[in-house]
Each structure stands twice: as structure tokens, then as C-alpha cells.
Design an enzyme around this catalytic site. Structure first.
Site, PDB file in Angstrom:
ATOM      1  N   LYS A 168     -27.324 -18.612 -32.931  1.00  0.00           N
ATOM      2  CA  LYS A 168     -26.983 -17.428 -33.729  1.00  0.00           C
ATOM      3  C   LYS A 168     -27.882 -17.351 -34.960  1.00  0.00           C
ATOM      4  O   LYS A 168     -28.189 -18.381 -35.582  1.00  0.00           O
ATOM      5  CB  LYS A 168     -25.511 -17.520 -34.143  1.00  0.00           C
ATOM      6  CG  LYS A 168     -24.921 -16.271 -34.766  1.00  0.00           C
ATOM      7  CD  LYS A 168     -23.427 -16.483 -35.038  1.00  0.00           C
ATOM      8  CE  LYS A 168     -22.764 -15.284 -35.686  1.00  0.00           C
ATOM      9  NZ  LYS A 168     -21.320 -15.542 -35.947  1.00  0.00           N
TER      10      LYS A 168
ATOM     11  N   SER B 260     -18.500 -11.850 -34.353  1.00  0.00           N
ATOM     12  CA  SER B 260     -19.880 -11.554 -34.697  1.00  0.00           C
ATOM     13  C   SER B 260     -20.919 -12.336 -33.868  1.00  0.00           C
ATOM     14  O   SER B 260     -22.103 -11.985 -33.909  1.00  0.00           O
ATOM     15  CB  SER B 260     -20.097 -11.864 -36.176  1.00  0.00           C
ATOM     16  OG  SER B 260     -19.899 -13.242 -36.426  1.00  0.00           O
TER      17      SER B 260
ATOM     18  N   SER C 179     -14.996 -15.353 -34.461  1.00  0.00           N
ATOM     19  CA  SER C 179     -16.334 -14.856 -34.115  1.00  0.00           C
ATOM     20  C   SER C 179     -17.020 -15.575 -32.961  1.00  0.00           C
ATOM     21  O   SER C 179     -18.043 -15.113 -32.473  1.00  0.00           O
ATOM     22  CB  SER C 179     -17.247 -14.905 -35.344  1.00  0.00           C
ATOM     23  OG  SER C 179     -17.001 -13.780 -36.148  1.00  0.00           O
TER      24      SER C 179
END
Ligand SMILES: [Mg+2]
Ligand SMILES: [Zn+2]
Lengths: 477, 97, 484
Positions: free
Chosen positions: A72, A147, A171
Site C-alpha cells: 500500500k 482504504s 481498511s
């Protein structure tokens, strides 16, 4: 993954070939999915080459030497742009590796790129990235969740075998559930946060995402462990991947909190989760209905704390030392112009909320109150976990929604309804796919347990995975 | 209960330059957020200690040993505006919050 | 505000109330929250890392030595050491503050409720210490113009950012500018005694913020306080406070009201100036630092720190006066110069009178030692002993002392080599006396006719003839006999 490692071991295939294959997958699928912000093709091939050379000399760093991974884009990677999905950091190249990245490199993993996310991890759909929307591989008109939407979508689309995400209120688990992959939010403190760009430090954790429970466990073993550079890092021993023994379910006490099965829960999700629960029961587990009444406060508590901490953590982006800068006559105006130009609207919204709840006249009523309610939530969860071994719930109330469907921020915040509790109380929570709905969209089941009970969560998750796959095969027959 | 002045004050505190539309929007968002958070206010927390850390960890202190710093060129390479080894900032006006 | 002269008329009608906040840089090798060096004077931005630059994702870790120094300071200032303390974030934007928040201790400081005793005009007074907490230093700004306000731009160096500080906060119980200065002087001395700071005000290692208000003598209500920021010399502290006493007194005399504000001291102009042009009071949005767990200290550890605290200035002053009979002036000298004091204590182990030691150390020796460094106490004792024994005359002491500084030899060896022993053999000296008198028949006649002060001249001549080695007592006796 097992097969991949075996073929590497017997030199049937090279790391070069594996990485090349995944780069091709990315080239083929990513234009439609947009899971990646940055793909480091050159670097990845070079790392693969190094891995092959090590293997040829019998000096593989680990069984995973040469296996690709995506990370990420809020996790610092030395020399590789780390944007956090924000214009603020679009040209920011870290001078250091996050501890989790060092650990991956030490095991020889090949970092192929950085995945998309809601700006500074603020969102549940990966629609709020300055670098564009990520699409759900199962249905491109839908969100992948967020996210960590890029990390989930990349794994689901087969672009990488596994990835790292971060989880502050859900997330990792929510996108895992939306994309049909496995995702773990570890016990707070078991994975170092050093080098992970903070959203809310008291809640953030890095965790593994993979197609299979076994792989998620193996990846977790690589990243978990104490780090002297993170003062909140637990003094826990390293994590050992458990044996996959069905015996684990014998007399296992499974708590089923009624609040997570009430109005608002999609009937197909409920059906799938209850199906899994029945299977566990059939294999010897004991279901125990229980109540987690404080979950009614979880979202508001979570939002208060997360916006407050974020407003402080994001203050450093002022245009002086790094990041976006818009020139002005005086420093304060330069700060304001740079920040306004660098941050997107959801980030500004949360900074405004966070500034409000911390400000002198509102601190007690909002921030302090939320910290106290957090204590009640934590006590509620720990109390429940003193009566059962694990708590099982749906990961999300619904399957993936349409891109653009949730325009209202408050509605979007409700995506974390079932997941925020684990962050607030610090406990680990694992999301495992539990089937597809009538639209062919994945659904997820969440397993929570006491602090440092990851081995048990993985074992239970593995049994659920076996059961789900079994019924799917059955269904197909 | 939250007027435009409050919103503008928060924006000043947070160093955000907001357009008129943004001020209106955040005023509404703040109000809705606080309204939805009303139920937190009703929770009885008398005698409850706040939680600021999810898991209790004993503080491990670092020995006082000098480690390696970054090279000056590396540090400055990040800076949007640097000069003679320093980061350069425009005029500092005292007196804003 | 027009020019304010000292001694404004109405000032006598007010009591001055002063409270101080003193920031002290701790003497650690590495910074408070990261392992960068704290060495002074390095090229700008060369002692920085992801943590002290506030790079995204970096995290703080606490330096053990900083906690040790802060605890030691707390104990030396008679504070309660809180075994449980916490860190907080103080949020504000400023170019020298890398994270746009300062890690500090707000609600639960490390030390609370202490005091410092010190002398003001021979009177022992006490100032309460409200609290001592740990926090991190900011970076350093260099302005393009002569001051911050007149500069078009500024340059930032983060080498200093993240150095460990303690902030010592006093109760508002200091009553005049001179007292504030004496307090800080004593505090500074104490901190250097316990070795927690180099206390170099010129390098910014010790900085004072002063809160000052005036209240009518007959009133119980405190006046509006004004904060004077960043006073970095004793002179600035005293002058700025004196200026404020006058300024505020004049405003109050004229029926005006004092504005609560922060001011800076302009040394060149000799006045304080308002720092805040507009806006509300700062709102720092303090909240618990999520990146650092609370600090929990072991009682045994605190006791081990307590045991390491040496004799403190005030105790030492008392001991020098009582045990050794030194005057306040002499004792104060030694308290302020611990190196001289150590030599005093070492010399006191020998069979020498404190008076002789003090006179020696505060005399020529002080000047020479400052230029050339201290002598071994053993060698000094050798010199003082032969003086006491009368082996050399007072005149030779300086010669031997010089030689002690420029060689490794002992005083006795020097005396022997250079033949500096005092002449006190009567028969030997008789010849010299006779010679001097024979050579000056006129003067002898004048002496005999009543000019008795000529005796000094004859003594001088004898001393000259013996290169100063003659024992003056013996010479006097022989001259008196010969002239009677
Ligand atoms: Mg302070
Ligand atoms: Zn540093």
C-alpha cells in the site's frame, strides 16, 4: 503459493519468470482495475535477478526469496515514491524503508509496486485517491472497498500473490471482503508502524492480504515482531504459522454478537455467515449468542478519535521540508495555500472535524468523552472474549457497492460499522471470504479474538475457507 | 450551533484556505457529524479513565547513543525550497494562532 | 508607549509578581526522540534523520539519559518524582517545528511541587517549583533581516530540533527583577553541579520566559500578566523585567489596562515589544501522544538517581562557612568555582589553616590557574607547607609558584635548586647588616638623630643584598641592635 515456492525450490521456474509473469498480469489487468499507483518494473526485475543468483548459490534468504509482493502506498519505501494517494506527496521519495519493508527485503521478497488507496487512508472505497479510482476486479463498476482497495484488488486480480495493507477502522478487512481475499488486522503493536504514514497512530496497524489463509499467515509471520523504533511495539515473540488441524474446532467457543446481525445487514451476507457458523458447529464448535452493546458507539467514537489524531498527524505537511508547496508572501499563507492545494476534500473534512474536537472549548465534550467511551468498548469486547474463544461476525453489512453510490461522507463512514471495534480495542480480526452473492460479488466473514490470538484466528479462518470451498465445489457439481 | 466563524477559526487553526463553498460544506458536515455524535455525549463515563493506547506496552527507553544521521544533501533533496544548506521559508508573521 | 524612565512615580503603589519558565537543554549525546547527535556548531541540517525532520511515518523513541537528567534535576529541586507520567502533543504551526506539534508533557509531568532556596541580600528565600516536564527542542531560524519581523524570508536548520529539554515552571512568587536574576543564577549553578546541562545561555542551552504582572499593594487580585519570551542572558532577564515594571506601572497610573500578551525583549532598543499583532489566544489542542506509551519509573531507579546527586551549592556554602570558617564572600567564591573548591577541599586534608589556603587560592594563584590550568593539590600543599615552616620568605612564594606552573618539580626541589631558602643565620646576616650600615654613615647619623622611618630603608638594603632571602624578622632584630 505453496506450488510457486516448490517450483522455485526445484528451479523449475525462476524468480525472474515469476516476477515477469506478474508484471504481465499487471500490464493486462491494471488499466481496467487501477490497483497500482506506481509499478517498479525495473526494480522488480533487478530484485528478482538478485533472488535467482542467491538461489543458484544456495543462499536463499527465506523460502519466499524471489516472490513478488505489492505494498500500500502509505508505507515508506526507500527510493520508491510514496504518495499516500495524495497530491501533497506526489513527488515524495522516502529516504528510508519502513520496518515492515526491511523485513520483506530481508526475506528476499520482490517489491513490484505501490498500491492505490484513499488519500492518506481516509475512506472506505478507494474513490478518494488523487490518482484515480480503483475498480473491483469482480465487477469494474463497483468499488474494491478501502482504504487498502489497491492492495485487495491487486491480489484478487492475480496481479500479485499477496500484499500489505493498513487498517485503522477496517481498511484491510472491508476491501478484503469486497474483493474476496483474506485480510488480517493484527493485534495492535504486533507489527511495527515505523515508516507507515500515520492516519491515527493509536489505531493503525499494517496487515497481510492474500488469496488464501495459509499465505496470509505466512506473510504475517514475515512482518510481525518487536521493533525498537516503534515505542508502541509489543514485546511479543515472533509469530509461528500454526498447524492446520481440524481439531482446533472441537469445543471451540464461538461468540455470535446479536448486534451484528440486526437491521441493515444484507440478507445474503447474513445467510452466508450463518452458513459458515453452522458448518463450524457441525465440526465441533459451540456457538454462543452474546451481546456487544457498545458497538452502537463504535463509529462515532472511532470518527472522533481518528479525525483528532489525523488532524495532528497531517499538520506536518506544511511545504517546508518536503511535499507540495505553493509560494506566498508569508509563512502562514504559504502553509495554508500549500495544504489547501495538496489535500483533497475528504482529507480537509477530517482535518476540520479533528481540529474541532481537539479545540479548547470542545476537547472535553468530544475527544475526552470518546476516549472514555473507547474504554467502555474495550472492556465490553474483552469481557466477551473472557467467555468465548473467538467472536464471529460479518465483515461488512453488504457486498461491494457501486462506484459513486455513496456521496454522503456520513454514509461512507458506516462502512466500518463492524470492523472499527477491533481497532478501538486493539484485538486482532481476520476477514475470510465466505462466498459469492447472487451478483457474483464476494462476501466476508470476520473472526476476532483476544490479543495475540492470530494463530487461532488463522486456524478458524482456514476451516471456514475449506468449508466455503467445499460447498462451492458442491454447488458446482 | 456551528456558525461560519467557527468553521473559519478551525480552518485558520489547521492552516487551510477554504473557498466560500467549502466553508458552507464543512459547516454542514461539522453540524451533521456533531449531531450524529450526540449519543456519545449521553454515555455515562463517570469514573471511567480514557484510553489513549489500544494495548498497554511498557515503555522501553533508548540508550543515549549517537546513531547515523542522514547526509545534508539527502535531507535537502526533499525540500521544495533550499538555500545554503538551509530550508527557506517566506516572511514569518507572528501573531496568528 | 513613550520612553519610560526608571523609577516611575506610581510604582511604589504596586507589588510585582513574577513567575518564570526556564527551558534547559539536557546534556545528552543523542537527541530526545532520535539518535542524532546534539553536538553544537555542525553544518546546518547535517544532524537530522527521519524522526527529527518529521518525515512521514517516522516515530519517536525516548532517550533514557534524558529521563535520567530530568529526574535528577527534579530531585535536586526537591520535587516529587511522578512514577507515572505521560507525553502529549502541543499542536501549532511554525517553520522551526518539524511535525507541527511539540512532544511535551502536559497533564502528567515527570516532576511536581518542588522548591529552590537561595540568597537575596543575605536573606535566604524560597521559590516554589510548580512542575518540571520533558519536551523536545525546535529547530533554529536564521533571519534574512535584522529581526524576525523585518525579514523577507528566513532559513531553517533542524540540527537543534528534537534535543531534550526540561521546562522548569516556578510559582508566581518572585517579587522583583533582581530576585528573578538571582533565582536563575542559583538554578543555573545547581544544574551545572548535577551535570544535567551545560547551561550555556549564549548557545541557548538555558532560556527564560518570564510572566510578570503588577497588582495594587492593597489588592488581593492578581493583575493581568504579560509573558516575555526567550530571555537568553541574565542581563536581558533583569532589564526586560525592569522595563515591564515601569511600563505596566505607568499604564496603571494613567488608569489604563494591561493587555494579556507575549512580548519580546529588544536588547538594542532596551525595551519589550508586543509579539502578537492580531488574533485570538493560541489553541494548542493538546492531547495524549499516541506514539509514546506512558512512562512508568521504578522507585528503586529513582532512588539510584537520588544517590548520585552530589553536594548542592547551598549545602556547600553552609559547609564552607561552618566547617571551615570562611566568610560569605569567600564561601561564595568557592561555590561558584567548583574547581577551586575541589582544590580547597583537597588542601584542607593537609595540615594547613583554611585561612592560608583561601588567601593563596584567591590570590595570584586564581589568575595563574585560569590562564594555565590548575596545579596538583599535592604540589600546592608542598608550597604552602614550606611557607608555613618558614623555609622561604613571603617574597619567594611568587617565584616558587611561577616555577610550579612551568615545571613538574616540587616546591622543595625548586627552592633547593634555586637556593631560595630564607637566610636566618644571625652571624651570616650580621655581616650583611654591618656592611649596609658602614656604607651609609650619613643615614645612620640621621636615623640616630630621630629619623626612625629610615629603618625601612636599611631593611630594604639588606633584603636586596640577600636577593630577598633574608628573614625580615632576624634582619629587623639585628638592625635594631646595631643602631641602638
Ligand atoms: Mg514548553
Ligand atoms: Zn534525528
Amino acid at each position: 503459493m505453496k506450488e510457486l515456492i516448490q517450483s522455485l525450490d526445484v528451479r523449475e521456474v525462476s524468480a525472474q519468470e515469476i516476477v515477469q509473469h506478474h508484471l504481465e498480469e499487471i500490464a493486462q489487468h491494471d488499466p481496467g482495475i487501477h490497483a497500482f499507483i506506481t509499478v517498479d518494473q525495473e526494480g522488480a526485475l533487478r530484485q528478482a535477478d538478485d533472488a535467482d543468483r542467491r538461489r543458484a548459490q544456495g543462499q536463499a534468504l527465506s523460502p519466499f526469496d524471489g516472490i513478488p509482493i505489492a505494498v500500500k502506498d502509505n508505507i515508506s519505501t526507500k527510493g520508491l515514491r510514496t504518495t499516500c494517494g495524495s497530491r501533497m506527496l506526489e513527488d515524495y521519495v522516502p529516504l528510508f524503508d519502513a520496518t515492515v519493508i526491511s523485513r520483506l527485503r530481508r526475506a528476499g521478497l520482490v517489491l513490484v509496486g505501490k498500491t492505490n488507496l484513499d488519500e492518506f487512508a481516509m475512506g472506505s472505497s478507494t474513490e478518494y485517491s488523487a490518482f484515480g479510482v480503483t475498480h473491483n476486479p469482480h465487477d469494474h463498476s463497483r468499488v474494491p472497498g478501502g482504504s487498502s482497495g489497491g492492495s485487495a484488488a491487486a491480489v484478487a486480480a492475480g496481479e500479485v500473490p499477496w500484499s500489505l495493507g493498513t487498517d485503522t477502522g477496517g481498511s484491510i478487512r472491508q476491501p478484503a471482503s469486497f474483493c474476496g481475499v483474506v485480510g488480517l488486522k493484527p493485534t495492535y503493536g504486533w507489527v511495527s508502524r515505523y515508516g507507515v504514514v500515520a492516519l491515527a497512530p493509536s489505531l493503525d496497524q499494517v496487515g497481510p492480504m492474500a488469496k488464501r489463509v495459509e499465505d496470509a499467515a505466512a506473510l504475517f509471520a514475515l512482518i510481525a515482531g518487536n521493533d525498537p523504533r516503534d515505542a508502541t511495539s509489543a514485546k511479543a515473540p515472533s509469530f509461528q504459522v500454526p498447524a492446520w488441524d481440524p481439531e482446533v474446532l472441537r469445543d471451540l467457543r464461538v461468540g455470535v454478537p446479536e448486534e451484528f446481525f440486526s437491521a441493515g445487514l444484507d440478507s445474503q451476507v447474513e445467510h452466508a455467515v450463518r452458513g459458515c457458523l453452522r458448518q463450524l458447529e457441525d465440526q465441533g464448535a459451540v456457538l454462543q449468542p452474546l451481546s456487544l452493546a457498545t458497538n452502537a458507539y463504535a463509529i462515532d467514537t472511532y470518527l472522533t478519535l481518528v479525525t483528532a489524531e489525523a488532524s495532528s498527524c497531517l499538520a506536518r505537511y506544511d511545504g517546508v521540508r518536503y511535499g507540495k508547496r505553493v509560494e506566498a508572501e508569508d509563512s502562514n499563507t504559504m502553509f495554508a495555500k500549500s495544504r489547501s492545494a495538496g489535500f483533497g476534500s475528504e482529507v480537509k473534512r477530517r482535518i476540520m472535524l479533528g481540529t474541532y474536537v481537539l479545540s479548547a472549548n470542545h476537547y472535553e465534550a468530544y475527544y475526552e468523552q470518546a476516549q472514555k467511551v473507547r474504554t467502555l468498548i474495550k472492556e465490553d469486547v474483552l469481557d466477551a472474549l473472557s467467555q468465548v474463544d473467538v467472536i464471529i461476525t460479518p465483515t461488512t453489512p453488504t457486498a461491494a457497492f457501486q462506484i459513486g453510490a455513496k456521496r454522503d461522507p456520513l454514509e461512507m463512514y458506516l462502512s466500518d460499522l463492524f470492523t472499527a471495534m477491533a481497532n478501538l480495542s486493539g484485538i486482532p480480526a481476520l476477514s475470510v471470504p465466505c462466498g459469492l452473492n447472487s451478483h457474483g460479488l464476494p462476501m466476508g466473514i470476520q473472526i476476532m479474538g483476544g490479543n495475540f490470538s492470530e494463530a487461532l484466528l488463522f486456524q478458524v479462518g482456514y476451516m471456514i475457507e475449506q468449508g466455503v470451498e467445499g460447498s462451492a465445489r458442491h454447488g458446482q457439481l | 450551533m456551528i456558525d461560519r466563524h467557527d468553521v473559519m477559526r478551525m480552518a485558520r487553526l489547521a492552516r487551510l484556505e477554504l473557498s466560500e463553498e467549502e466553508i458552507d460544506q464543512y459547516q454542514e458536515d461539522l453540524m451533521r457529524f456533531l449531531r450524529s455524535g450526540q449519543k456519545l455525549q449521553q454515555v455515562d463515563v463517570a469514573e471511567v479513565e480514557g484510553t489513549s493506547h489500544a494495548v498497554h506496552v511498557a515503555h522501553e527507553l533508548r540508550p543515549d547513543q549517537v546513531g547515523t544521521s542522514l547526509r545534508q544533501e539527502a535531507v535537502l533533496s526533499l525540500g521544495p525550497r533550499v538555500e545554503q544548506g538551509f530550508f527557506r521559508v517566506p516572511r514569518i508573521v507572528e501573531g496568528q494562532e | 508607549m513613550s520612553k519610560v524612565s526608571k523609577g516611575v512615580l506610581g510604582m511604589a503603589n504596586y507589588d510585582t509578581v513574577i513567575g518564570l519558565e526556564i527551558h534547559v537543554a539536557l546534556l545528552t549525546d543523542s537527541k530526545f526522540l532520535c539518535s542524532c547527535s546534539t553536538a553544537f556548531g555542525a553544518p546546518p541540517n547535517s544532524q537530522c534523520c527521519p524522526v527529527c525532520l518529521g518525515l512521514p511515518g517516522s516515530l519517536p523513541t525516548i532517550n533514557e539519559k534524558a529521563v535520567e537528567c530530568a529526574t535528577k534535576a527534579g530531585l535536586a529541586l526537591n520535587c516529587q518524582i511522578n512514577l507515572f507520567s505521560k507525553f502529549d502533543r502541543k499542536n501549532y504551526f511554525y517553520p522551526d517545528l518539524p511535525k507541527a506539534y511539540q512532544i511535551t508533557q502536559d497533564a502528567y509531568p515527570l516532576c511536581s511541587r518542588g522548591f529552590l532556596d537561595y540568597y537575596v541580600d543575605d536573606q535566604l528565600v524560597r521559590t516554589e517549583i510548580t512542575r518540571i516536564h520533558m519536551e523536545e527542542e525546535a529547530g533554529k531560524l536564521i533571519h534574512s533581516g535584522s529581526s524576525i519581523v523585518s525579514s523577507d524570508y528566513s532559513l531553517v536548520d533542524y540540527n537543534r530540533a528534537g534535543i531534550a529539554l526540561i521546562e522548569i515552571v516556578t510559582a508566581p512568587d518572585i517579587h522583583h527583577p533582581g530576585q528573578a536574576r538571582l533565582f536563575v543564577e542559583q538554578l543555573r549553578l545547581l544544574l551545572s553541579y548535577i551535570g544535567v546541562s551545560d547551561t550555556k545561555m549564549e548557545e541557548g542551552s538555558l532560556r527564560v520566559d518570564a510572566n510578570i504582572s503588577l497588582k495594587p499593594k492593597d489588592s488581593d487580585l492578581l493583575g493581568t500578566k504579560v509573558e516575555i519570551k526567550n530571555l537568553n542572558s541574565f542581563r536581558a532577564l533583569e532589564k526586560a523585567l525592569e522595563y515591564e515594571v515601569s511600563r505596566q506601572g505607568e499604564i496603571l497610573d494613567q488608569g489604563g489596562t494591561i493587555r494579556q500578551e507575549s512580548r519580546t525583549w529588544d536588547d538594542r532598543a532596551g525595551r519589550t515589544m508586543s509579539m502578537r499583532s492580531k488574533g485570538d489566544a493560541p489553541d494548542y489542542r493538546l492531547f495524549p501522544e499516541p506514539d509514546l506509551p506512558p512512562l512508568c519509573l521504578e522507585p528503586a531507579w529513582v532512588e539510584s538517581i537520588r544517590a548520585s546527586i552530589p553536594e548542592l551549592p547551598l549545602e556547600r556554602l553552609g559547609r564552607l562557612e561552618e566547617q571551615f570558617g570562611l566568610s560569605r564572600y569567600e564561601a561564595t567564591f568557592f561555590v561558584h568555582y567548583p574547581d577551586f573548591c575541589q582544590i580547597f577541599f583537597d588542601l584542607a586534608e593537609y595540615d594547613l589553616s583554611p585561612k592560608a589556603i583561601v588567601n593563596f587560592l584567591m590570590g595570584d594563584y586564581a589568575r595563574l590557574a585560569r590562564e594555565r590550568g590548575h596545579l596538583d593539590a599535592r604540589r600546592i600543599a608542598g608550597l604552602l607547607t614550606i611557607v608555613k615552616e618558614g623555609l622561604i620568605g613571603a617574597n619567594q612564594e611568587g617565584v616558587v609558584l611561577d616555577a610550579l606552573f612551568s615545571s613538574e618539580k616540587s616546591a622543595r626541589e625548586i627552592v633547593k635548586e634555586q637556593g631560595l631558602e630564607a637566610l636566618r643565620d644571625s652571624t651570616e646576616l650580621q655581616g650583611v647588616v654591618d656592611g649596609v650600615l658602614t656604607a651609609n654613615p650619613d643615614l645612620v647619623a640621621r636615623f640616630r638623630s630621630g629619623e626612625s622611618k629610615l629603618l625601612g630603608y636599611f631593611v630594604g638594603q639588606v633584603m636586596r643584598a640577600t636577593r630577598g632571602k633574608a628573614d625580615p624578622e632576624v634582619v629587623n632584630k639585628l638592625l635594631e641592635e646595631a643602631l641602638s
